[in-house]
Design a protein around this motif. Structure first.
Motif, PDB file in Angstrom:
ATOM      1  N   ASP A  90       0.753  -1.169  -0.003  1.00 58.59           N
ATOM      2  CA  ASP A  90       0.018  -0.060   0.007  1.00 58.59           C
ATOM      3  C   ASP A  90       0.814   1.213   0.058  1.00 58.59           C
ATOM      4  O   ASP A  90       1.429   1.599   1.004  1.00 58.59           O
ATOM      5  N   GLU A 131       0.100   4.634  -0.282  1.00 57.63           N
ATOM      6  CA  GLU A 131      -0.442   5.479   0.588  1.00 57.63           C
ATOM      7  C   GLU A 131       0.030   5.155   1.968  1.00 57.63           C
ATOM      8  O   GLU A 131       0.463   6.155   2.633  1.00 57.63           O
ATOM      9  N   ARG A 159       3.882   5.750   2.501  1.00 55.12           N
ATOM     10  CA  ARG A 159       4.021   7.521   2.417  1.00 55.12           C
ATOM     11  C   ARG A 159       3.673   7.705   4.049  1.00 55.12           C
ATOM     12  O   ARG A 159       4.341   8.808   4.407  1.00 55.12           O
ATOM     13  N   ARG A 160       2.593   7.406   4.506  1.00 55.04           N
ATOM     14  CA  ARG A 160       2.066   8.083   5.936  1.00 55.04           C
ATOM     15  C   ARG A 160       3.227   7.732   7.011  1.00 55.04           C
ATOM     16  O   ARG A 160       3.309   8.470   7.720  1.00 55.04           O
TER      17      ARG A 160
END
Length: 403
Positions: free
Chosen positions: A342, A344, A347-348
């Protein structure tokens, strides 16, 4: 304030103690303190350079990795430092240079602050055939050394709790060692990362775990190798050198993961950040760290961290925020798969990793150590007063007896 730092190791040696001392010296100097360092040379020749006093020594690596010993208990450098007159002495090691610290403190009446960097219980295999006996020796030795100081600094709560079990007498303050965040946050160009990965034989699309540190038995690198042997879709970059590299290379070959594991060898400190950023996730299976500066460095580089659960990681790696602490192989791979499947989510967690490293700034580190110095000076002054009052009371008692 005049601050004398005593340490068994200093430049050009690369390890956590040296990194801590270098950052502390730089920050204390920036604050306006006059800082000198007393350490051991890498050979039998003494020399002085830039406020650093190197006293000749002998290698004792068979007892403990990179250990050195000096028999010069009356070296002219010690007298020079006595004449200089430090206001506080900050010892970083428990052996030869601690004896130097005690000698100078006795003649200058300066307090000694000591940082307990190493959990020697995890290193008993170097000096004791019996783990139980080794731990008892460590407890007795550590307590006898620390009880000769005015105040102790522990890098983590893990160390503070251990010292409570040792029943040391001085106050113990917990202060995480600081690092130069700017050094690790500096952005690298995509071309630099690609060039390094290419030189290491890493394809652009490959997912890379990166492990940074000294290669020794207590670092438990074999656990990561064991995990890799059951998955062929992930590779691991091992950055660093040490006495255990040959054993690890043999183990790698036995497990048939020669293509998955890359040894970079030792790299220059200023290049370390490039190697962190050549990877995608920082991993560690060690449970022998007092703090582990590599954790802070990896987070500062914006790397999510997946590490074996350990007390030293309390408040450092928070599950689902900036990485995960695992207890089983299943938990290890769950965390890795979650990050790699994933974008995203990756990046989080990476963004949180960089943000969470702020607590390890060398500026905060220097400020807190300065406060401890002032506390130690006050404690020491009060102790002097108590001793003088006791001497006066004894004198009055004797006068009364013989009156």
């Amino acid at each position: 304030m005049k601050v004398l730092i005593t340490t068994e190791w200093y430049e050009p040696v690369v390890n956590g103690v040296v990194t801590s001392v270098l950052n502390l010296r730089e920050e204390l100097t920036r604050q306006g303190h006059e800082v000198r360092v007393l350490t051991l040379s890498a050979n039998q020749h003494s020399h002085m350079e830039g406020g650093v006093y190197y006293i000749r020594s002998l290698g004792m690596g068979k007892i403990y990795p990179n250990a050195r010993l000096s028999l010069c208990m009356r070296h002219p450098y010690l007298n020079q430092l006595v004449e200089w007159g430090p206001d506080v002495i900050h010892s970083q090691c428990e052996f030869t240079t601690f004896l130097y610290a005690r000698y100078i403190a006795k003649l200058t009446h300066a307090p000694i602050v000591h940082t307990y960097h190493t959990i020697y219980e995890d290193y008993t295999h170097y000096f004791s055939p019996s783990r139980r006996m080794g731990r008892l020796l460590v407890k007795k030795f550590s307590r006898s050394v620390l009880n000769l100081t005015d105040l102790v600094i522990a890098p983590t709560k893990k160390v503070e709790n251990l010292l409570k079990k040792y029943e040391v007498e001085p106050v113990v303050e917990t202060i995480p060692t600081g690092i130069s965040l700017e050094q690790f946050r500096e952005a690298e160009t995509a071309s630099q990362r690609e060039a390094l990965r290419r030189s290491l034989g890493i394809r652009p699309d490959e997912k890379i775990l990166v492990l940074v540190g000294r290669l020794a038995k207590e670092k438990n690198v074999e656990e990561i190798f064991s995990f890799l042997s059951r998955r062929k879709d992930v590779r691991c970059l091992i950055v660093g050198g040490g006495p255990y590299r040959e054993v690890l290379e043999q183990r790698r070959d036995e497990l048939g993961i020669g293509e998955q594991v890359i040894f970079s060898g030792m790299v220059k400190p200023e290049q370390t950040k490039l190697y962190y950023k050549a990877g995608d996730v920082f991993v560690s299976a060690s449970s022998s760290e007092t703090q582990g500066l590599t954790y802070a460095e990896a987070l500062a580089c914006g790397l999510p961290a997946v590490c074996r659960k350990d007390a030293c990681l309390e408040g450092v790696i928070e599950n689902g925020f900036n990485g995960w602490q695992y207890e089983t192989e299943e938990e290890f791979w769950q965390a890795i798969d979650r990050l790699f499947s994933d974008e995203e989510e990756y990046r989080r967690v990476a963004s949180n990793a960089a943000w969470s490293s702020q607590k390890f700034s060398k500026e905060i580190f220097g400020q807190k150590v300065d406060e401890v110095y002032r506390e130690a000076i006050l404690y020491h002054s009060l102790e002097d007063v108590r001793q003088k009052e006791g001497q006066l009371a004894e004198l009055l008692r004797l006068l009364h007896i013989y009156k």
